[in-house]
Design an enzyme around this catalytic site. Structure first.
Site, PDB file in Angstrom:
ATOM      1  N   ARG A  16       0.776  -1.619  -0.073  1.00 29.71           N
ATOM      2  CA  ARG A  16      -0.398  -0.320  -0.054  1.00 29.71           C
ATOM      3  C   ARG A  16       1.161   1.214  -0.708  1.00 29.71           C
ATOM      4  O   ARG A  16       0.159   1.993   0.704  1.00 29.71           O
ATOM      5  CB  ARG A  16      -0.777   0.086   1.420  1.00 29.71           C
ATOM      6  CG  ARG A  16      -2.205  -0.779   1.099  1.00 29.71           C
ATOM      7  CD  ARG A  16      -2.872  -0.583   2.500  1.00 29.71           C
ATOM      8  NE  ARG A  16      -2.179  -1.188   3.956  1.00 29.71           N
ATOM      9  CZ  ARG A  16      -2.684  -1.008   4.631  1.00 29.71           C
ATOM     10  NH1 ARG A  16      -3.919  -0.746   4.900  1.00 29.71           N
ATOM     11  NH2 ARG A  16      -2.288  -1.883   5.661  1.00 29.71           N
ATOM     12  N   TRP A 565     -18.578  -9.850   1.301  1.00 28.01           N
ATOM     13  CA  TRP A 565     -17.442  -8.528   1.233  1.00 28.01           C
ATOM     14  C   TRP A 565     -16.578  -9.582   1.902  1.00 28.01           C
ATOM     15  O   TRP A 565     -15.611  -9.407   2.055  1.00 28.01           O
ATOM     16  CB  TRP A 565     -17.745  -7.582   2.703  1.00 28.01           C
ATOM     17  CG  TRP A 565     -18.693  -6.498   2.880  1.00 28.01           C
ATOM     18  CD1 TRP A 565     -18.766  -5.963   1.024  1.00 28.01           C
ATOM     19  CD2 TRP A 565     -19.522  -5.388   3.724  1.00 28.01           C
ATOM     20  NE1 TRP A 565     -19.764  -5.024   1.398  1.00 28.01           N
ATOM     21  CE2 TRP A 565     -19.828  -4.617   2.492  1.00 28.01           C
ATOM     22  CE3 TRP A 565     -19.364  -5.165   4.475  1.00 28.01           C
ATOM     23  CZ2 TRP A 565     -20.664  -3.221   2.711  1.00 28.01           C
ATOM     24  CZ3 TRP A 565     -19.834  -4.627   4.856  1.00 28.01           C
ATOM     25  CH2 TRP A 565     -20.512  -3.441   4.461  1.00 28.01           C
ATOM     26  N   GLU A 669     -30.366   3.868   6.504  1.00 24.47           N
ATOM     27  CA  GLU A 669     -30.603   5.643   6.402  1.00 24.47           C
ATOM     28  C   GLU A 669     -31.251   6.232   5.555  1.00 24.47           C
ATOM     29  O   GLU A 669     -32.080   5.415   4.478  1.00 24.47           O
ATOM     30  CB  GLU A 669     -29.330   5.224   5.747  1.00 24.47           C
ATOM     31  CG  GLU A 669     -28.611   6.544   5.478  1.00 24.47           C
ATOM     32  CD  GLU A 669     -27.343   6.059   4.381  1.00 24.47           C
ATOM     33  OE1 GLU A 669     -26.415   5.597   4.540  1.00 24.47           O
ATOM     34  OE2 GLU A 669     -27.155   7.417   3.400  1.00 24.47           O
ATOM     35  N   HIS A 698     -22.038  10.502   9.421  1.00 30.69           N
ATOM     36  CA  HIS A 698     -20.634  10.534   8.386  1.00 30.69           C
ATOM     37  C   HIS A 698     -20.305  11.486   8.847  1.00 30.69           C
ATOM     38  O   HIS A 698     -19.111  12.267   8.248  1.00 30.69           O
ATOM     39  CB  HIS A 698     -21.331   9.934   7.031  1.00 30.69           C
ATOM     40  CG  HIS A 698     -21.331   8.983   7.175  1.00 30.69           C
ATOM     41  ND1 HIS A 698     -23.343   8.185   6.894  1.00 30.69           N
ATOM     42  CD2 HIS A 698     -21.136   7.160   6.729  1.00 30.69           C
ATOM     43  CE1 HIS A 698     -23.005   6.235   6.367  1.00 30.69           C
ATOM     44  NE2 HIS A 698     -22.166   6.534   6.684  1.00 30.69           N
TER      45      HIS A 698
HETATM   46  N1  GLN Z   1     -23.568  -2.954  13.813  1.00 31.91           N
HETATM   47  C1  GLN Z   1     -23.200  -2.280  12.889  1.00 31.91           C
HETATM   48  C2  GLN Z   1     -22.397  -0.755  13.379  1.00 31.91           C
HETATM   49  O1  GLN Z   1     -23.328  -0.360  14.058  1.00 31.91           O
HETATM   50  C3  GLN Z   1     -23.578  -2.402  11.625  1.00 31.91           C
HETATM   51  C4  GLN Z   1     -21.824  -1.062  10.230  1.00 31.91           C
HETATM   52  C5  GLN Z   1     -23.219  -1.307   9.048  1.00 31.91           C
HETATM   53  O2  GLN Z   1     -23.670  -1.320   8.734  1.00 31.91           O
HETATM   54  N2  GLN Z   1     -22.183  -1.038   8.191  1.00 31.91           N
HETATM   55  O3  GLN Z   1     -21.385  -0.717  13.447  1.00 31.91           O
END
Ligand code: GLN
Ligand code: ZN
Length: 758
Positions: A16, A565, A669, A698
């Site tokens: 990296r 993932w 979200e 965020h």
């Molecule tokens: N349970 C995970 C957290 O609260 C969910 C993370 C996610 O949705 N990316 O970090």
């Protein structure tokens, strides 16, 4: 003679190096010249790794993103960046990430939007268009790179994104149809092609991955027009497609007036024969025979045997390459020092993939005898993997076979369950909760690191984690939240944490893949049948529950996210691996229930991103993905409440499938879109409970009480209040404690106001 080439090489570096140089530059610890030097030396190194190829890709390297490079190449720079122009590279970083250097006087601008590159986990900066968009060529960087590679004695094949895919990837900021820009764009490509020709280039790789997607007649027309217009040049074009089958576009691809085409012969192997039939006999056919999206060794003997008759027929018209750019795989398996040797012998990263390519070409050119030893070695590795007791577990396969529809059904429908659950939990209206994680402080990270390094005993580690859990529970009680979480201090990553405890998973030290800019991910690898040897979370969750009278949600990662993932095995369908994951996590769900945990959240953050490129294939993906989730979640009793969480709310197109998951509560979200994303609920009546996120985690901003009341009021217009929850958008692990406390305090107050109002 067969010709070998590569579509693109990972640019981040074996260790990296590019990431670290970029981040130092942004922090002001490295000069621009030093950063440029790092780029140059990485390119030289990468070219060396590719020395054995007949054609070397150039133009695939990028300091941030190759789509953004294309925007700069074509002179399509957002006006807000052009105005701050002082230094080209800094300007480029401004579009990429809002600022060039992290300093007070940073000439910050709004960063370009980022989105996923087809169905990969790589994110590109979306080109911006409007009716005033003009293009003008700036090929200086590309031409410099070409000259440098030529100086090194390489035969260069530059790589560019084709004009139609470029338009397709972008977004218009007004209502100008993107295709209206084609006429302005094509002359710039023509100019580029002329320059390349002058630079002594014979072949140019023009990427048009749009050709593996579904598109309207207007786009088809644009493709025809583009390549008819651009064909006057004597530069030879290799029209390049990847990531899937051509399907209804097959004849179009074969008939466009170019000199050769590249197709993904891993994903579209079954189309190769038809392509050969359709392809005019003067055109080159490049077959992507090495999987550029996964880390498994290629079965060389099988590939050579398959290719031999094709080679006999096509001779020098046959080219060979990886299926797509190697951007999506790690660089060098030889860097891995901690992998089990047998498992490691099954892997092939970018450098090894190019060795495989060279070997296949050599066998075709000179016969298999010359490479007999390497082929034998490859065969051994392939055979071992096929038969290894580490891969295959009868009990897991039998269990998968025994799954029926019943396995994924709750005992009773939601209407019945909710009564039982309301009695059990007696929650107020607008109950408050969080998504799972609380801030991951440097101290917590250090504890995990020390434990891994053997500097802390298991007992010391447990005590440290329990203290952190205690702290989280205390804070949540003080805040007055209704449903608590343990805070996830023991987790470094929501997939890795479970992968490490499941059989069938392994992890690399340096298997980094670029996600965007300097950000990389290290996907775990599923190599064998998956099962759960031991409980994974029960101890932490029951400990957390012992500290409070309030319900404690158990936190798990769902099977689809675990799958999407990870690097996934290629010897069985993804759906089958997903089912194994589902059964393994189901075991954990049931163990939590037995341990008295009454609410269990199963996160499916990555469910949406697994959607296939073609809409026509969505349903079959959704069918097995949702089935897997149901098998994980739905073995519990009526009184156990299942939650799920997703980090997005573009549900319009998959709403019915989400509802079929039949979770009692879903959190999503929504805060950034001002609840607009909930419009879908006007038409689709989501049947169960839902927590639309009211706190955008965020951002460091603290949402006000009023803003959250307002958001929930909007939500209550679409969903009955008695089925609404109040919660943040996602987990809080990247935030600071003081931000989180202030935000959650407001959130709890907001919920109290809402209760009073209703
Ligand atoms: N349970 C995970 C957290 O609260 C969910 C993370 C996610 O949705 N990316 O970090
Ligand atoms: Zn999330």
């Amino acid at each position: 003679m067969v010709t070998t080439h590569n579509l693109g090489f990972p640019r981040i570096g074996k260790k990296r190096e590019l990431k670290f140089a970029l981040e130092s530059y942004w922090n002001g610890d490295l000069s621009q010249n030093e950063l440029l030097d790092t780029g140059t030396s990485l390119r030289l190194q990468h070219w060396q790794y590719q020395e054995q190829l007949d054609f070397l890709p150039v133009g695939d390297f990028s300091f941030y993103d190759h789509v953004l490079d294309t925007s700069f190449l074509l002179g399509n720079i957002p006006r807000r960046a052009a105005e701050t122009a002082d230094n080209k590279l800094d300007n480029y970083f401004r579009v990429a990430r809002g600022r060039a250097r992290n300093e007070a006087d940073c000439h910050c601008i709004q960063a370009g939007e980022m989105t996923k590159w087809f169905d990969t986990n790589y994110h590109y900066i979306v080109p911006e268009f409007d009716s005033n968009t003009r293009f003008s060529l700036d090929a200086s960087r590309l031409l410099e790179d070409i000259a440098k590679a030529q100086q090194q004695g390489h035969q260069v094949k530059p790589v560019v994104i084709g004009p139609v895919t470029y338009l397709w990837l972008g977004k218009t900021k007004d209502h100008t149809p993107k295709l209206d820009l084609l006429d302005k764009l094509l002359p710039v490509y023509a100019e580029l092609f002329a320059k390349l020709e002058k630079a002594g280039i014979e072949w140019l790789q023009v990427d048009e991955p749009i050709l593996v997607t579904e598109f309207s007649d207007a786009w088809e027309h644009a493709l025809r027009k583009a390549y008819h217009t651009l064909q006057s040049t004597s530069l030879k074009l290799l029209l390049t497609t990847y990531f899937g089958e051509l399907q209804e576009n097959l004849q179009l691809v074969c008939s466009l007036p170019v000199d050769g085409i590249h197709i993904d012969a891993v994903n579209a192997k079954n189309e190769v024969a038809r392509v050969i039939d359709w392809l005019p006999s003067h055109k080159v056919l490049s077959l992507g025979v090495i999987n550029g999206r996964n880390i498994w060794k290629t079965d060389l003997t099988e590939t050579i045997n398959w290719l031999s008759p094709i080679y006999e027929r096509l001779q020098s018209r046959l080219w060979l390459a990886p299926s797509c750019s190697l951007l999506h795989v790690p660089v060098d398996v030889r860097s891995e020092r901690q992998l089990d040797n047998e498992i490691k012998s099954w892997f092939s990263f970018a450098i090894q993939k190019l060795d495989e390519l060279a070997l296949i070409a050599s066998a075709l050119r000179h016969g298999k005898d010359g490479v007999a030893e390497q082929l034998a070695k490859n065969k051994t590795a392939i055979e071992h993997r096929k038969n290894s007791a580490r891969v295959h577990h009868r009990a897991v396969k039998d269990r998968v076979l025994a799954v029926t529809d019943e396995t994924g059904n709750r005992q009773s429908p939601y209407a019945v369950r909710t009564k039982v659950q309301r009695q059990r939990f007696d929650l107020p209206l607008y109950p408050t909760t969080t998504i799972g994680s609380f801030p991951q402080t440097p101290e917590i990270r250090q504890v995990r690191k020390d434990f891994r390094a053997g500097k802390l005993s298991a007992e010391q580690y447990r005590t440290a984690m329990q203290n952190e859990i205690k702290h989280c529970v205390k804070e949540q009680e003080a805040l007055g939240l209704d449903v608590l979480v343990h805070g996830e201090p023991e987790r470094n990553d929501m997939v890795e944490y479970f992968g490490e405890q499941l059989a069938g998973y392994t992890f690399t030290q340096f298997g980094w893949v670029q996600s965007y800019g300097s950000r990389c991910v290290k996907p775990p690898i599923i190599y064998g049948d998956v099962f759960r040897p031991e409980p994974m979370t029960v101890e932490w969750i029951t400990y957390a529950q012992s500290l409070t009278e309030k319900p404690m949600k158990g936190m798990l990662t769902g099977p689809v996210t675990m799958l999407n993932w990870s690097f996934v095995r290629d010897d069985q369908p993804r759906s089958e691996t997903c089912l194994q994951l589902a059964l393994a996590i189901r075991d954990e769900v049931l163990a939590l229930e037995r341990a008295g945990i009454a609410m269990i959240q199963i996160d499916e953050a990555a469910l949406r991103e697994g959607l296939p490129l073609r809409k026509s294939q969505w349903q079959s993906y959704l069918d097995w993905a949702i089935r897997s989730f149901r098998i994980t979640a739905n073995g519990v009793k009526d009184e156990t409440q299942i939650h799920t969480h997703m980090c997005y709310s573009e549900f319009n197109d998959i709403m019915a499938s989400i509802a079929r998951m039949d979770a009692d509560v879903i959190t999503i979200e929504t805060s950034r879109s001002d609840m607009e994303l909930l419009d879908v609920f006007d038409e689709f009546h989501y049947p169960n409970e839902i927590g639309p996120g009211v706190y955008d985690i965020h951002s460091p901003n603290i949402p006000t009480v009023d803003a959250m009341v307002d958001l929930m009021t909007k939500a209550a217009r679409r969903i009955p209040a008695k089925r609404l929850w109040v919660n943040p958008d996602c987990g809080l692990k990247t935030r600071q404690w003081d931000e989180v406390k202030a935000a959650l305090k407001n959130m709890v107050t907001a919920s109290k106001i809402l209760r009073k109002k209703s």
